[in-house]
Write a protein that holds these residues in place. Sequence first.
Motif, short mmCIF file in Angstrom:
data_model
loop_
_atom_site.label_atom_id
_atom_site.label_comp_id
_atom_site.label_asym_id
_atom_site.label_seq_id
_atom_site.Cartn_x
_atom_site.Cartn_y
_atom_site.Cartn_z
N LEU B 258 0.82 -1.20 0.00
CA LEU B 258 0.00 0.00 0.00
C LEU B 258 0.87 1.26 0.00
CD1 LEU B 258 -2.85 -1.09 2.39
CD2 LEU B 258 -3.08 -0.50 -0.02
N SER B 259 2.02 1.19 0.65
CA SER B 259 2.86 2.38 0.72
C SER B 259 3.44 2.72 -0.65
CB SER B 259 4.00 2.19 1.72
OG SER B 259 5.03 1.42 1.14
N ALA B 260 3.52 1.72 -1.54
CA ALA B 260 4.16 1.94 -2.84
C ALA B 260 3.17 2.34 -3.93
CB ALA B 260 4.92 0.68 -3.26
N VAL B 261 1.89 2.46 -3.59
CA VAL B 261 0.91 2.86 -4.61
C VAL B 261 1.26 4.26 -5.11
CG1 VAL B 261 -1.50 3.46 -5.04
CG2 VAL B 261 -0.94 1.48 -3.62
N PRO B 262 1.52 4.40 -6.42
CA PRO B 262 1.86 5.73 -6.91
C PRO B 262 0.64 6.65 -6.85
CG PRO B 262 1.92 4.13 -8.70
CD PRO B 262 1.50 3.39 -7.47
N VAL B 263 0.84 7.85 -6.40
CA VAL B 263 -0.25 8.81 -6.24
C VAL B 263 -0.27 9.75 -7.44
CG1 VAL B 263 -1.23 10.56 -4.72
CG2 VAL B 263 0.12 8.69 -3.77
N PRO B 264 -1.43 9.92 -8.07
CA PRO B 264 -1.45 10.76 -9.27
C PRO B 264 -1.41 12.24 -8.94
CG PRO B 264 -3.62 9.82 -8.88
CD PRO B 264 -2.72 9.27 -7.81
N ASP B 265 -0.37 12.66 -8.26
CA ASP B 265 -0.20 14.07 -7.96
C ASP B 265 1.30 14.36 -7.84
OD1 ASP B 265 0.01 16.59 -6.95
OD2 ASP B 265 -1.37 16.28 -5.27
N PRO B 266 1.86 15.04 -8.85
CA PRO B 266 3.32 15.23 -8.87
C PRO B 266 3.85 16.04 -7.69
CG PRO B 266 2.27 16.46 -10.65
CD PRO B 266 1.22 15.62 -10.03
N THR B 267 3.00 16.85 -7.06
CA THR B 267 3.52 17.66 -5.95
C THR B 267 3.83 16.81 -4.72
OG1 THR B 267 1.32 18.14 -5.09
CG2 THR B 267 2.20 19.69 -6.70
N LEU B 268 3.33 15.54 -4.74
CA LEU B 268 3.60 14.68 -3.59
C LEU B 268 4.78 13.74 -3.83
CD1 LEU B 268 -0.06 13.65 -2.65
CD2 LEU B 268 1.36 15.43 -1.62
N ARG B 269 5.46 13.91 -4.98
CA ARG B 269 6.43 12.87 -5.34
C ARG B 269 7.60 12.76 -4.37
NH1 ARG B 269 9.35 14.60 -11.02
NH2 ARG B 269 7.32 14.15 -11.91
N ASP B 270 7.96 13.84 -3.70
CA ASP B 270 9.13 13.75 -2.84
C ASP B 270 8.84 13.49 -1.38
OD1 ASP B 270 10.88 14.10 -4.94
OD2 ASP B 270 10.56 16.27 -4.91
N ASN B 271 7.57 13.57 -0.98
CA ASN B 271 7.32 13.31 0.44
C ASN B 271 6.41 12.13 0.67
OD1 ASN B 271 4.98 14.40 -0.39
ND2 ASN B 271 5.19 16.34 0.69
N LYS B 272 6.76 11.02 0.00
CA LYS B 272 6.01 9.80 0.24
C LYS B 272 6.85 8.86 1.09
CE LYS B 272 4.99 8.39 -3.74
NZ LYS B 272 4.43 7.62 -4.85
N ALA B 273 6.14 8.13 1.93
CA ALA B 273 6.86 7.21 2.81
C ALA B 273 6.77 5.80 2.26
CB ALA B 273 6.28 7.28 4.22
N ILE B 274 7.46 5.56 1.15
CA ILE B 274 7.44 4.22 0.57
C ILE B 274 8.29 3.29 1.42
CG2 ILE B 274 8.20 2.81 -1.37
CD1 ILE B 274 7.36 4.81 -3.26
N ILE B 275 7.72 2.14 1.76
CA ILE B 275 8.51 1.13 2.46
C ILE B 275 9.27 0.36 1.38
CG2 ILE B 275 8.44 -0.88 3.95
CD1 ILE B 275 5.65 0.09 4.88
N ARG B 276 10.58 0.57 1.31
CA ARG B 276 11.38 -0.13 0.29
C ARG B 276 11.73 -1.51 0.81
NH1 ARG B 276 11.58 3.12 -4.31
NH2 ARG B 276 11.22 5.20 -3.52
N LEU B 277 11.39 -2.53 0.06
CA LEU B 277 11.73 -3.88 0.49
C LEU B 277 13.14 -4.19 0.05
CD1 LEU B 277 8.42 -5.74 -0.37
CD2 LEU B 277 9.22 -4.94 1.85
N THR B 278 13.97 -4.57 1.01
CA THR B 278 15.32 -4.98 0.64
C THR B 278 15.44 -6.47 0.94
OG1 THR B 278 16.04 -4.30 2.83
CG2 THR B 278 16.37 -2.73 1.06
N GLY B 279 16.63 -7.01 0.81
CA GLY B 279 16.80 -8.43 1.10
C GLY B 279 16.48 -9.28 -0.10
N ASP B 280 16.78 -10.57 0.02
CA ASP B 280 16.63 -11.48 -1.10
C ASP B 280 15.18 -11.70 -1.47
OD1 ASP B 280 19.27 -11.77 -1.34
OD2 ASP B 280 19.40 -13.65 -0.20
N VAL B 281 14.91 -11.64 -2.78
CA VAL B 281 13.61 -12.05 -3.27
C VAL B 281 13.66 -13.56 -3.37
CG1 VAL B 281 11.97 -11.87 -5.15
CG2 VAL B 281 13.42 -9.92 -4.58
N PRO B 282 12.84 -14.26 -2.58
CA PRO B 282 12.97 -15.72 -2.56
C PRO B 282 12.40 -16.36 -3.82
CG PRO B 282 11.23 -15.00 -1.08
CD PRO B 282 11.82 -13.76 -1.67
N SER B 283 12.80 -17.59 -4.05
CA SER B 283 12.31 -18.32 -5.21
C SER B 283 11.19 -19.27 -4.78
CB SER B 283 13.46 -19.11 -5.80
OG SER B 283 12.96 -20.25 -6.47
#
Lengths: 347, 337
Positions: B258-283
Amino acid sequence: MSDILVSEQSAPGADGSGRPSGRLLEVDDLRVEFRTRDGVAKVINGVTYHVDAGETLAVLGESGSGKSVTAQTIMGILDMPPGFVTGGQVRFHGRDMLTMSAEERRRIRGEGIAMIFQDSLSALNPVFTVGFQIAEQFRIRRGMGRADAKKRAIEMLDQVKIPNAKGRFSNYPHQFSGGMRQRAMIAMSLALDPEVLIADEPTTALDVTVQAQIMDLLGELQRERQMGMILITHDLGVVADVADRIAVMYAGRIVEEADVYDLYAKPAHPYTLGLLDSIPRMDEKGQELRTIKGLPPNLMNIPPGCPFNPRCPMAQPVCREKVPPLLQIGSGRASACHFAEELVNRD
Amino acid sequence: MTENIIEVRDLVKHYPVTQGIVFKKTVGQVKAVDGVSFELKTGETLGVVGESGCGKSTLARVLMNLEKPTGGSVHYKGQDISKLSGGALRRLRRQIQLVMQDPYTSLNPRMTVGDLIGEPFEIHSEVAPKGSRRGKVKELLDLVGLNPEHINRYPHQFSGGQRQRIGIARALALRPEVIVCDEPVSALDVSIQAQVMNLLEKLQNEFGLSYVFIAHDLSVVRHLSDRVAVMYLGKMVEVGTEDEIYERPTHPYTQALLSAVPVPDPTLRDNKAIIRLTGDVPSPISPPSGCRFRTRCWKAQDVCAQQVPLLEIRRGSDHPSACHFAEKRAIVATHQA
Ligand SMILES: Nc1ncnc2c1ncn2[C@@H]1O[C@H](COP(=O)(O)OP(=O)(O)OP(=O)(O)O)[C@@H](O)[C@H]1O
Ligand SMILES: Nc1ncnc2c1ncn2[C@@H]1O[C@H](COP(=O)(O)OP(=O)(O)OP(=O)(O)O)[C@@H](O)[C@H]1O
Ligand code: SF4
Ligand SMILES: [Mg+2]
Ligand SMILES: [Mg+2]
């Protein structure tokens, strides 16, 4: 901004990347038609846009408005016949590609301009493994040996977040999920480190977390390598996140061009306005969604005047008589609507 | 009043991984769907979201009985679909229809629209006797908002959105009770997407259809769904009403999504709290022990590697979540007016 600094013809730049800076690719008054048994469909009717080094141009527009056909013409992969280029130029570093020899164009493809195709299933060859198809490019274009090419291909698959890239190298396309095929396609297009990337719906089959990672990756390449990108997409969220400029297409024409902030804040064409109004909003559940009424025009019989007039809530008699040209309104933006000024100056 | 039209219990679908060209030997299994249970109520829309490759399309194919499950069961109105044959199987094939992702390649370009929509009648002639078919096809065209006069046109003469409606008309031809939609609107521009979504809602209201709606666009899913199921690597990790999932998600993967849903408003592009998933993508061939999300989870503890978290209602929450540390977390609301 860049319009002032950069001359029409691009010159090798001094940004340290050894890459030329400035205007990379220009489409100029392009016209394309399809001649079929049923008649002539005028699909591209004078499209003009450009992309500079390091910049992202987003191309929006109705399904069938000619976004992909324009891209296919740039890449030199238009179906000919039934397709015919009837006018205009496509300039890469100032040189018209439409009049180049086939050999010259072939050299530009992949390294100069690469494309991520909208339909990743038919763009991948079903009888070869995914890994082989990527490695093949390193062998043919970079003269690498089999082992090195394989190693590079696995690195590419890893970069686009294919889990267990090594193990997946020898899978066939049908063994990949929709989103994995799309990422394989992205890996293939980035393999030769292109100057311009045309990304036709690059992330539609991806979940939003992978989408964010892929857009980050593309953004990084743009910063590091000054790659120019033409992003064709229906996703107005992604466009809001990454685009510098936007061109909106309708019936084979650009109907609006603007900076990303201006376009979302104040669209200057009724079609753009209708598009922005159709976005499903989280806070309006249960209500019918707003749509643009009517159907897109029949390209074999485009209505006289403004092609959008039969569907336009603002249309006046003049709209049925005169084709509105794409005119500059204010700085850095243009609209092809007789009432563009009124639209922008609304409170 | 609402009974379950479909019940899925512990569904498993594995694909063998083979090596060698002449003598194929199986060296492992892709665990595409690995123990999924849910029910679909009559007249409801169940949204299914999740990571690319987590098994959504596989689930759709098994629901449609296009592929046999490796384990578990799918019951349609109380009957196990894998045990059906003959007339009962044919009836089932009428009742559950699939609308596919791709309006470009899923329609045969050599057939007219009339033939495409009428084709199901060839197999199920009891629905429309020969003489009445053209009339029925025209009715269907009208129903989905296409011009009945265009019955003799070919798919390439229609735009993407119109082609998607042809696919829907075809799915409706046999008057099914359930439609499984696998990303039916992702190739469409937002205006046509809105038309198709309005159409799906209208048909549901008129005919009491039940939908399984698979999509990546989370605002589209929210708009259409009564309940939403979130999948990760072959498992269901959270399920709840549209409100429970979007307003009070408790599984870290749902929260990241939900945090990664792009918002259709360019003025919000720099203050979004996207949870970036790191670590191995499992198979999916060798999923992690315990919780499958743990290799990318910022909350993972030892217990996550040892115990598989069950999909169950946990303390402080009102809907099932498969996380040992499920808890509410405010998500930056998207698509604000
Ligand atoms: N090979 C072809 N023969 C005939 N018509 C074609 C051919 N390819 C494309 N067209 C027509 O050209 C028009 C523009 O198509 P194009 O694929 O560029 O649309 P688009 O803007 O990319 O749409 P979408 O958003 O749905 O991908 C459409 O009306 C299409 O039917
Ligand atoms: N025929 C097959 N043989 C082997 N593996 C398969 C096959 N079909 C699917 N898979 C694997 O099963 C897993 C789930 O695939 P599936 O197509 O169901 O994913 P999905 O959730 O629909 O993804 P997407 O959102 O990208 O469409 C993937 O790892 C895929 O590679
Ligand atoms: S020119 Fe007229 S018809 Fe065309 S978009 Fe503007 S107001 Fe509408
Ligand atoms: Mg296209
Ligand atoms: Mg899928």
